[in-house]
Motif scaffolding. Structure first.
Motif, PDB file in Angstrom:
ATOM      1  N   LYS A 135     -74.623 -14.227  10.768  1.00  0.00           N
ATOM      2  CA  LYS A 135     -73.729 -13.239  11.391  1.00  0.00           C
ATOM      3  C   LYS A 135     -74.066 -11.825  10.915  1.00  0.00           C
ATOM      4  CE  LYS A 135     -68.815 -12.049  11.460  1.00  0.00           C
ATOM      5  NZ  LYS A 135     -67.500 -12.439  10.922  1.00  0.00           N
ATOM      6  N   ARG A 136     -74.243 -11.645   9.610  1.00  0.00           N
ATOM      7  CA  ARG A 136     -74.519 -10.323   9.042  1.00  0.00           C
ATOM      8  C   ARG A 136     -75.887  -9.778   9.444  1.00  0.00           C
ATOM      9  NH1 ARG A 136     -70.630 -10.731   5.310  1.00  0.00           N
ATOM     10  NH2 ARG A 136     -68.754  -9.935   6.224  1.00  0.00           N
ATOM     11  N   PHE A 137     -76.858 -10.667   9.623  1.00  0.00           N
ATOM     12  CA  PHE A 137     -78.202 -10.244  10.004  1.00  0.00           C
ATOM     13  C   PHE A 137     -78.391 -10.233  11.518  1.00  0.00           C
ATOM     14  CE2 PHE A 137     -79.100 -10.907   5.583  1.00  0.00           C
ATOM     15  CZ  PHE A 137     -80.224 -10.151   5.303  1.00  0.00           C
ATOM     16  N   ASP A 151     -80.260 -20.985  14.044  1.00  0.00           N
ATOM     17  CA  ASP A 151     -81.561 -21.662  14.136  1.00  0.00           C
ATOM     18  C   ASP A 151     -82.709 -20.776  13.649  1.00  0.00           C
ATOM     19  OD1 ASP A 151     -80.374 -23.936  15.116  1.00  0.00           O
ATOM     20  OD2 ASP A 151     -80.829 -23.498  17.209  1.00  0.00           O
ATOM     21  N   ASP A 152     -82.555 -19.453  13.764  1.00  0.00           N
ATOM     22  CA  ASP A 152     -83.604 -18.543  13.302  1.00  0.00           C
ATOM     23  C   ASP A 152     -83.824 -18.671  11.796  1.00  0.00           C
ATOM     24  OD1 ASP A 152     -83.988 -17.533  15.852  1.00  0.00           O
ATOM     25  OD2 ASP A 152     -82.653 -15.812  15.532  1.00  0.00           O
ATOM     26  N   ILE A 153     -82.747 -18.808  11.052  1.00  0.00           N
ATOM     27  CA  ILE A 153     -82.856 -18.925   9.596  1.00  0.00           C
ATOM     28  C   ILE A 153     -83.638 -20.184   9.218  1.00  0.00           C
ATOM     29  CG2 ILE A 153     -81.545 -19.299   7.459  1.00  0.00           C
ATOM     30  CD1 ILE A 153     -79.390 -17.477   8.585  1.00  0.00           C
ATOM     31  N   PHE A 154     -83.481 -21.237  10.007  1.00  0.00           N
ATOM     32  CA  PHE A 154     -84.119 -22.514   9.698  1.00  0.00           C
ATOM     33  C   PHE A 154     -85.458 -22.698  10.419  1.00  0.00           C
ATOM     34  CE2 PHE A 154     -79.502 -23.295   9.191  1.00  0.00           C
ATOM     35  CZ  PHE A 154     -79.518 -23.408   7.811  1.00  0.00           C
ATOM     36  N   SER A 155     -85.962 -21.628  11.017  1.00  0.00           N
ATOM     37  CA  SER A 155     -87.264 -21.706  11.674  1.00  0.00           C
ATOM     38  C   SER A 155     -88.352 -21.344  10.662  1.00  0.00           C
ATOM     39  CB  SER A 155     -87.316 -20.738  12.859  1.00  0.00           C
ATOM     40  OG  SER A 155     -87.360 -19.402  12.403  1.00  0.00           O
ATOM     41  N   LYS A 156     -89.590 -21.560  11.035  1.00  0.00           N
ATOM     42  CA  LYS A 156     -90.724 -21.192  10.179  1.00  0.00           C
ATOM     43  C   LYS A 156     -91.172 -19.756  10.449  1.00  0.00           C
ATOM     44  CE  LYS A 156     -91.703 -24.892   7.781  1.00  0.00           C
ATOM     45  NZ  LYS A 156     -91.734 -24.891   6.326  1.00  0.00           N
ATOM     46  N   ASN A 157     -90.388 -19.021  11.214  1.00  0.00           N
ATOM     47  CA  ASN A 157     -90.712 -17.647  11.569  1.00  0.00           C
ATOM     48  C   ASN A 157     -90.819 -16.788  10.313  1.00  0.00           C
ATOM     49  OD1 ASN A 157     -90.667 -14.960  12.600  1.00  0.00           O
ATOM     50  ND2 ASN A 157     -89.655 -15.726  14.446  1.00  0.00           N
ATOM     51  N   ARG A 158     -91.835 -15.937  10.264  1.00  0.00           N
ATOM     52  CA  ARG A 158     -92.047 -15.083   9.102  1.00  0.00           C
ATOM     53  C   ARG A 158     -91.680 -13.631   9.370  1.00  0.00           C
ATOM     54  NH1 ARG A 158     -97.709 -17.331   6.576  1.00  0.00           N
ATOM     55  NH2 ARG A 158     -96.960 -19.438   6.217  1.00  0.00           N
ATOM     56  N   ARG A 159     -90.911 -13.405  10.419  1.00  0.00           N
ATOM     57  CA  ARG A 159     -90.455 -12.046  10.698  1.00  0.00           C
ATOM     58  C   ARG A 159     -89.613 -11.561   9.518  1.00  0.00           C
ATOM     59  NH1 ARG A 159     -87.218 -12.016  15.906  1.00  0.00           N
ATOM     60  NH2 ARG A 159     -85.456 -11.645  14.545  1.00  0.00           N
ATOM     61  N   ARG A 160     -89.792 -10.336   9.106  1.00  0.00           N
ATOM     62  CA  ARG A 160     -89.197  -9.806   7.883  1.00  0.00           C
ATOM     63  C   ARG A 160     -87.683 -10.020   7.812  1.00  0.00           C
ATOM     64  NH1 ARG A 160     -91.181  -9.528   3.308  1.00  0.00           N
ATOM     65  NH2 ARG A 160     -89.353 -10.716   2.946  1.00  0.00           N
ATOM     66  N   ASP A 161     -86.943  -9.740   8.875  1.00  0.00           N
ATOM     67  CA  ASP A 161     -85.489  -9.880   8.824  1.00  0.00           C
ATOM     68  C   ASP A 161     -85.070 -11.343   8.653  1.00  0.00           C
ATOM     69  OD1 ASP A 161     -86.373 -10.376  11.453  1.00  0.00           O
ATOM     70  OD2 ASP A 161     -84.447  -9.821  12.314  1.00  0.00           O
ATOM     71  N   PHE A 169     -73.103 -24.458   1.551  1.00  0.00           N
ATOM     72  CA  PHE A 169     -74.400 -24.054   2.112  1.00  0.00           C
ATOM     73  C   PHE A 169     -74.248 -23.621   3.560  1.00  0.00           C
ATOM     74  CE2 PHE A 169     -78.190 -25.138   4.532  1.00  0.00           C
ATOM     75  CZ  PHE A 169     -79.191 -24.485   3.819  1.00  0.00           C
ATOM     76  N   VAL A 170     -73.548 -24.406   4.358  1.00  0.00           N
ATOM     77  CA  VAL A 170     -73.364 -24.107   5.780  1.00  0.00           C
ATOM     78  C   VAL A 170     -72.558 -22.818   5.956  1.00  0.00           C
ATOM     79  CG1 VAL A 170     -72.284 -24.929   7.921  1.00  0.00           C
ATOM     80  CG2 VAL A 170     -73.650 -26.487   6.534  1.00  0.00           C
ATOM     81  N   GLN A 171     -71.531 -22.623   5.124  1.00  0.00           N
ATOM     82  CA  GLN A 171     -70.752 -21.389   5.221  1.00  0.00           C
ATOM     83  C   GLN A 171     -71.613 -20.168   4.899  1.00  0.00           C
ATOM     84  OE1 GLN A 171     -67.314 -21.935   2.698  1.00  0.00           O
ATOM     85  NE2 GLN A 171     -66.061 -22.579   4.424  1.00  0.00           N
ATOM     86  N   TYR A 172     -72.425 -20.283   3.856  1.00  0.00           N
ATOM     87  CA  TYR A 172     -73.334 -19.184   3.528  1.00  0.00           C
ATOM     88  C   TYR A 172     -74.305 -18.922   4.675  1.00  0.00           C
ATOM     89  CZ  TYR A 172     -72.175 -18.636  -1.468  1.00  0.00           C
ATOM     90  OH  TYR A 172     -71.562 -18.356  -2.660  1.00  0.00           O
ATOM     91  N   ALA A 173     -74.880 -19.970   5.223  1.00  0.00           N
ATOM     92  CA  ALA A 173     -75.852 -19.818   6.313  1.00  0.00           C
ATOM     93  C   ALA A 173     -75.202 -19.124   7.515  1.00  0.00           C
ATOM     94  CB  ALA A 173     -76.419 -21.175   6.717  1.00  0.00           C
ATOM     95  N   ILE A 178     -81.948 -14.519   1.042  1.00  0.00           N
ATOM     96  CA  ILE A 178     -80.575 -14.249   0.610  1.00  0.00           C
ATOM     97  C   ILE A 178     -79.783 -15.558   0.554  1.00  0.00           C
ATOM     98  CG2 ILE A 178     -78.403 -13.106   1.227  1.00  0.00           C
ATOM     99  CD1 ILE A 178     -80.426 -11.119   0.174  1.00  0.00           C
ATOM    100  N   LEU A 179     -80.035 -16.441   1.496  1.00  0.00           N
ATOM    101  CA  LEU A 179     -79.391 -17.757   1.471  1.00  0.00           C
ATOM    102  C   LEU A 179     -79.767 -18.503   0.191  1.00  0.00           C
ATOM    103  CD1 LEU A 179     -77.731 -20.029   2.788  1.00  0.00           C
ATOM    104  CD2 LEU A 179     -79.807 -20.716   4.005  1.00  0.00           C
ATOM    105  N   TYR A 180     -81.040 -18.505  -0.164  1.00  0.00           N
ATOM    106  CA  TYR A 180     -81.470 -19.150  -1.412  1.00  0.00           C
ATOM    107  C   TYR A 180     -80.761 -18.523  -2.607  1.00  0.00           C
ATOM    108  CZ  TYR A 180     -85.528 -20.715   1.395  1.00  0.00           C
ATOM    109  OH  TYR A 180     -86.352 -21.247   2.347  1.00  0.00           O
ATOM    110  N   TYR A 181     -80.700 -17.197  -2.614  1.00  0.00           N
ATOM    111  CA  TYR A 181     -80.084 -16.470  -3.722  1.00  0.00           C
ATOM    112  C   TYR A 181     -78.608 -16.855  -3.877  1.00  0.00           C
ATOM    113  CZ  TYR A 181     -78.105 -12.665  -6.439  1.00  0.00           C
ATOM    114  OH  TYR A 181     -77.408 -11.943  -7.387  1.00  0.00           O
TER     115      TYR A 181
END
Length: 101
Positions: free
Chosen positions: A15-17, A22-32, A6-10, A39-42
């Motif tokens: 990095k790719r985005f 911390d942005d991935i784990f925020s409640k931010n709803r910005r499209r990117d 999970f951590v490696q995927y995150a 994609i992490l869930y997928y």
């Protein structure tokens, strides 16, 4: 073992985005950020990592999500990947070049 994957995927997705982890784990709803999270869930569910594990790992990083949110995100990411070649290449690249366990 699943947590390390999970951590490696995150990290690879952040990095790719061009995001901070911390942005991935925020409640931010910005499209990117939402796309990155989905994609992490997928990737995790295709691995397969159980939804309950994904939920726990997200919570450990400060992002409490519901089971249904993960399932919805997975379906949205799958549709995006199936319809967009760039996202297909992104997923292939993460799975091959980032050497996930």
């Amino acid at each position: 073992m699943k947590k390390e994957i999970f951590v490696q995927y995150a990290n690879a997705i952040a990095k790719r985005f061009h995001l901070e982890l911390d942005d991935i784990f925020s409640k931010n709803r910005r499209r990117d950020i939402v796309d990155a999270r989905q994609i992490l869930y997928y990737l995790c569910m295709e691995r397969p990592i159980r939804v309950s594990y994904i939920q726990r790992f997200m919570a450990e990083h400060g992002c409490d999500v519901y089971h249904t949110t993960i399932l919805h995100g997975y379906k949205k990411a799958k549709a995006l990947i199936d319809s967009d070649e760039d996202y297909q290449n992104l997923v292939e690249s993460i799975n091959t070049t980032d050497a996930v366990l």
